[in-house]
Design a protein around this motif. Structure first.
Motif, short mmCIF file in Angstrom:
data_model
loop_
_atom_site.label_atom_id
_atom_site.label_comp_id
_atom_site.label_asym_id
_atom_site.label_seq_id
_atom_site.Cartn_x
_atom_site.Cartn_y
_atom_site.Cartn_z
N CYS A 79 18.26 -28.15 -7.14
CA CYS A 79 19.68 -27.63 -7.82
C CYS A 79 19.44 -27.87 -9.36
N GLN A 80 20.12 -26.99 -10.12
CA GLN A 80 20.08 -27.42 -11.48
C GLN A 80 21.26 -26.70 -12.25
N ILE A 81 21.59 -26.96 -13.55
CA ILE A 81 22.54 -26.80 -14.18
C ILE A 81 21.91 -25.97 -15.42
N ALA A 82 21.79 -24.61 -15.27
CA ALA A 82 21.01 -23.89 -16.27
C ALA A 82 21.63 -23.67 -17.64
N ALA A 83 20.82 -23.69 -18.55
CA ALA A 83 21.39 -23.61 -19.92
C ALA A 83 22.21 -22.20 -20.37
N ASP A 84 22.18 -21.42 -19.64
CA ASP A 84 22.95 -20.07 -19.77
C ASP A 84 24.33 -20.12 -19.12
N GLY A 85 24.86 -21.35 -18.57
CA GLY A 85 26.07 -21.29 -18.09
C GLY A 85 26.29 -20.89 -16.61
N TYR A 86 25.18 -21.38 -15.75
CA TYR A 86 25.15 -21.06 -14.33
C TYR A 86 24.49 -22.37 -13.86
N VAL A 87 25.06 -22.59 -12.46
CA VAL A 87 24.57 -23.63 -11.50
C VAL A 87 23.70 -22.78 -10.74
N GLU A 119 11.77 -18.45 0.35
CA GLU A 119 12.57 -19.07 -0.65
C GLU A 119 13.82 -18.37 -1.06
N GLY A 120 14.98 -19.11 -0.89
CA GLY A 120 16.26 -18.36 -1.53
C GLY A 120 16.72 -18.97 -2.68
N VAL A 121 17.45 -18.02 -3.59
CA VAL A 121 18.15 -18.72 -4.94
C VAL A 121 19.36 -18.09 -4.97
N VAL A 122 20.42 -19.00 -5.11
CA VAL A 122 21.69 -18.48 -5.34
C VAL A 122 22.32 -19.25 -6.51
N ARG A 123 23.06 -18.43 -7.26
CA ARG A 123 23.84 -18.91 -8.41
C ARG A 123 25.11 -18.58 -8.49
N SER A 124 25.91 -19.30 -9.18
CA SER A 124 27.09 -19.31 -9.59
C SER A 124 27.67 -19.67 -10.98
N PRO A 125 28.65 -19.16 -11.88
CA PRO A 125 28.88 -19.77 -13.15
C PRO A 125 29.24 -21.13 -12.99
N GLY A 126 29.03 -22.02 -14.12
CA GLY A 126 29.21 -23.38 -13.96
C GLY A 126 28.31 -24.07 -14.86
N THR A 127 28.88 -24.99 -15.47
CA THR A 127 28.14 -26.05 -16.34
C THR A 127 28.39 -27.54 -15.82
N THR A 128 29.03 -28.03 -14.65
CA THR A 128 29.13 -29.17 -14.19
C THR A 128 28.71 -29.58 -12.95
#
Length: 222
Positions: A174-182, A194-203
């Motif tokens: 898991c990661q907090i990406a630099a462009d405003g997504y987790v 391999e699966g990858v999911v993302r949502s808006p977030g910074t925390t």
């Protein structure tokens, strides 16, 4: 790469919109806890062990809104998509990542919210390739392996997830990406996916919320 995956997922949404506009798209009892899960398919959860990593690429649906035959890897794309988590109901075949994958799929938002706004899935021919891709990705992103007591609910990093009986099911990062997504990315040894999911977030709270979705809704169908 995890950040690369975020960029890929942004692009796949753009590609999907362009295709629809220009081409007329068509409309077990065991549960998983942190470091536990059932031995066949139940939803996972991370523990604090072992290495491996996420991927990248920008998939998009076919112009008709249906599934094309098979990607260049020659895998059965329709069968692959049928195995994806039931919480995604709009998945379509997508371009290969080019890192050894034999099938790829892109999905929109999960039915369960709060949850991912987009997802990508990649099928690999064997365990060695799957592990190598994951390991390379977490290394490239500078993610550290979790300490024994930690997982994505407490921080960012990577580690093994296990079934409720203690059997290792794969890796999760898991990661907090630099462009405003987790981002949560994981491998499943049974499905070589391999699966990858993302949502808006910074925390970290938003990472934890996406991880909660993952533990409850990421079970593959087989």
């Amino acid at each position: 790469m995890v950040i690369g995956l975020v960029a890929g997922l942004v692009l796949l949404i753009v590609v999907a919109v362009v295709l629809v506009v220009t081409l007329g798209g068509g409309d077990d009892d065991d549960t998983v806890t942190a470091g536990a899960s059932s031995s066949s398919s139940s939803a996972p959860s991370a523990t604090s062990s072992a290495p491996s990593s996420p991927t990248s690429s920008a998939p998009g649906p076919s112009p008709s809104g249906g599934f094309t035959a098979a990607p260049s890897g020659g895998a059965d794309v329709t069968g692959f998509i049928a195995q994806l988590p039931v919480d995604f109901d709009d998945c379509a075949d997508a371009p290969l990542a080019g890192d050894g994958d034999v099938a790829a799929a892109a999905c929109g938002a999960a039915l369960t919210q709060p949850g991912p706004e987009a997802a990508a899935f990649y099928l690999y021919p064997d365990q060695g390739t799957l592990d190598q891709v994951f390991s390379s990705d977490v290394t490239d992103e500078g993610l550290a392996e979790f300490a024994v007591e930690d997982d994505c609910s407490t921080g960012t990093g990577y580690g093994e997830w296990t079934y409720s009986g203690g059997e290792v099911g794969g890796q999760v990062a898991c990661q907090i990406a630099a462009d405003g997504y987790v981002v949560v990315a994981w491998t499943d040894d049974q499905y070589l996916t391999e699966g990858v999911v993302r949502s808006p977030g910074t925390t970290q709270a938003e990472v934890s919320a996406l991880y909660d979705w993952w533990t409850a809704n990421s079970e593959y169908q087989g």
